[in-house]
Design a protein around this motif. Structure first.
Motif, short mmCIF file in Angstrom:
data_model
loop_
_atom_site.label_atom_id
_atom_site.label_comp_id
_atom_site.label_asym_id
_atom_site.label_seq_id
_atom_site.Cartn_x
_atom_site.Cartn_y
_atom_site.Cartn_z
N GLN A 80 0.97 -1.13 0.02
CA GLN A 80 -0.06 -0.05 -0.03
C GLN A 80 0.90 1.20 0.12
OE1 GLN A 80 -3.17 -0.07 2.77
NE2 GLN A 80 -3.77 1.98 2.61
N LYS A 81 1.90 1.21 1.04
CA LYS A 81 2.95 2.32 0.92
C LYS A 81 3.43 2.65 -0.33
CE LYS A 81 4.01 3.07 5.63
NZ LYS A 81 4.98 3.27 6.64
N THR A 82 3.95 1.52 -1.31
CA THR A 82 4.59 1.42 -2.13
C THR A 82 3.80 1.98 -3.44
OG1 THR A 82 6.10 -0.34 -1.57
CG2 THR A 82 5.88 0.22 -3.86
N MET A 83 2.68 1.45 -3.53
CA MET A 83 1.52 2.15 -4.52
C MET A 83 1.23 3.66 -4.39
SD MET A 83 1.45 -0.43 -6.46
CE MET A 83 0.58 -1.31 -7.05
N LYS A 84 1.06 3.98 -2.94
CA LYS A 84 0.81 5.32 -2.83
C LYS A 84 2.16 6.12 -3.35
CE LYS A 84 0.23 8.81 0.79
NZ LYS A 84 0.49 9.10 2.21
N ALA A 85 3.38 5.87 -2.92
CA ALA A 85 4.22 6.29 -3.41
C ALA A 85 4.49 6.64 -4.94
CB ALA A 85 5.81 5.77 -3.05
N LEU A 86 4.05 5.56 -5.61
CA LEU A 86 4.30 5.54 -7.07
C LEU A 86 3.27 6.20 -7.74
CD1 LEU A 86 5.36 1.65 -7.68
CD2 LEU A 86 6.69 3.85 -7.93
N SER A 87 2.21 6.63 -7.10
CA SER A 87 0.97 7.16 -7.64
C SER A 87 1.15 8.73 -7.89
CB SER A 87 -0.33 7.13 -6.60
OG SER A 87 -0.19 7.88 -5.59
N ASP A 88 2.17 9.36 -7.39
CA ASP A 88 2.50 10.65 -7.59
C ASP A 88 3.48 10.73 -9.03
OD1 ASP A 88 4.09 13.20 -7.10
OD2 ASP A 88 2.01 13.61 -5.97
N PRO A 89 3.07 11.83 -9.85
CA PRO A 89 4.11 12.04 -10.92
C PRO A 89 5.50 12.66 -10.53
CG PRO A 89 1.96 13.41 -11.06
CD PRO A 89 1.90 12.45 -9.84
N VAL A 90 5.42 13.51 -9.42
CA VAL A 90 6.73 13.96 -9.14
C VAL A 90 7.69 13.01 -8.73
CG1 VAL A 90 7.86 15.70 -7.58
CG2 VAL A 90 5.89 16.21 -8.88
N SER A 147 16.50 20.53 -8.21
CA SER A 147 16.92 21.36 -9.50
C SER A 147 16.10 21.09 -10.40
CB SER A 147 18.35 21.57 -9.57
OG SER A 147 18.94 20.24 -10.21
N HIS A 148 15.54 19.80 -10.80
CA HIS A 148 14.66 19.48 -11.74
C HIS A 148 13.32 19.64 -11.67
CE1 HIS A 148 17.77 17.03 -13.88
NE2 HIS A 148 18.10 16.86 -12.41
N PHE A 149 13.03 20.54 -10.43
CA PHE A 149 11.35 20.79 -10.39
C PHE A 149 11.23 22.25 -10.03
CE2 PHE A 149 12.32 16.34 -9.54
CZ PHE A 149 11.33 15.68 -10.08
N ASP A 150 10.17 22.71 -10.38
CA ASP A 150 9.59 23.99 -10.17
C ASP A 150 8.69 23.94 -8.90
OD1 ASP A 150 9.53 26.84 -10.34
OD2 ASP A 150 7.95 26.70 -11.46
N ILE A 151 9.12 23.46 -7.52
CA ILE A 151 8.47 23.14 -6.53
C ILE A 151 9.51 23.42 -5.01
CG2 ILE A 151 6.49 21.67 -7.13
CD1 ILE A 151 8.09 19.35 -6.03
N ASP A 178 11.80 23.33 -1.79
CA ASP A 178 12.38 22.31 -1.12
C ASP A 178 11.87 21.55 -0.22
OD1 ASP A 178 14.66 23.16 -2.98
OD2 ASP A 178 15.59 24.38 -1.24
N ALA A 179 11.09 22.17 0.46
CA ALA A 179 10.06 21.35 1.45
C ALA A 179 9.16 20.37 0.42
CB ALA A 179 9.29 22.31 2.18
N ALA A 180 8.61 20.53 -0.39
CA ALA A 180 7.84 19.67 -1.23
C ALA A 180 8.78 18.56 -1.67
CB ALA A 180 7.27 20.45 -2.13
N ILE A 181 9.93 18.82 -1.98
CA ILE A 181 10.99 17.89 -2.40
C ILE A 181 11.18 17.00 -1.50
CG2 ILE A 181 13.31 17.36 -3.45
CD1 ILE A 181 11.37 17.94 -5.48
N SER A 182 11.46 17.49 -0.15
CA SER A 182 11.76 16.87 1.01
C SER A 182 10.71 15.97 1.23
CB SER A 182 12.23 17.55 2.19
OG SER A 182 12.37 17.12 3.41
N ARG A 183 9.37 16.47 1.33
CA ARG A 183 8.37 15.49 1.52
C ARG A 183 8.29 14.12 0.52
NH1 ARG A 183 6.02 12.59 4.69
NH2 ARG A 183 3.69 11.99 4.28
N HIS A 184 8.41 14.62 -0.79
CA HIS A 184 8.30 13.40 -1.70
C HIS A 184 9.54 12.44 -1.60
CE1 HIS A 184 5.23 14.81 -4.43
NE2 HIS A 184 5.77 16.13 -4.60
#
Length: 91
Positions: free
Chosen positions: A4-14, A34-38, A40-46
């Motif tokens: 379930q955690k794996t599928m949730k993680a894979l569900s997001d395009p980022v 550097s590859h995203f326009d979001i 740093d906190a959002a990247i950290s969460r991802h």
């Protein structure tokens, strides 16, 4: 690893794009961001979601944290999908 955690993680395009970036080798959080326009906190969460799902690993080196793919979890997912499709059955 929980499926379930794996599928949730894979569900997001980022998060899927982060995995694509890491297939070429380990990268620091800054290199990934550097590859995203979001933010740093959002990247950290991802990255946290991917790590909790066991899809990536991290290693601290000095003041940097480097991330790389956890291939064993990805292989487990591929085996499960192949089995679901019936590709592992002997004909």
């Amino acid at each position: 690893m929980g499926l379930q955690k794996t599928m949730k993680a894979l569900s997001d395009p980022v998060r899927r794009e982060i995995l694509n970036l890491l297939k070429d080798g380990r990268k620091s959080a800054g290199e990934i961001a550097s590859h995203f326009d979001i933010t740093d906190a959002a990247i950290s969460r991802h990255l946290s979601v991917l790590k909790e799902a066991g899809l990536i690993r991290d290693a601290r080196e000095g003041k940097f944290i480097f991330y790389d793919l956890n291939a064993s979890v990805l292989e487990e997912i591929l085996l499960w999908i192949s089995d679901l499709k019936g590709e592992n059955e002997n004909a």
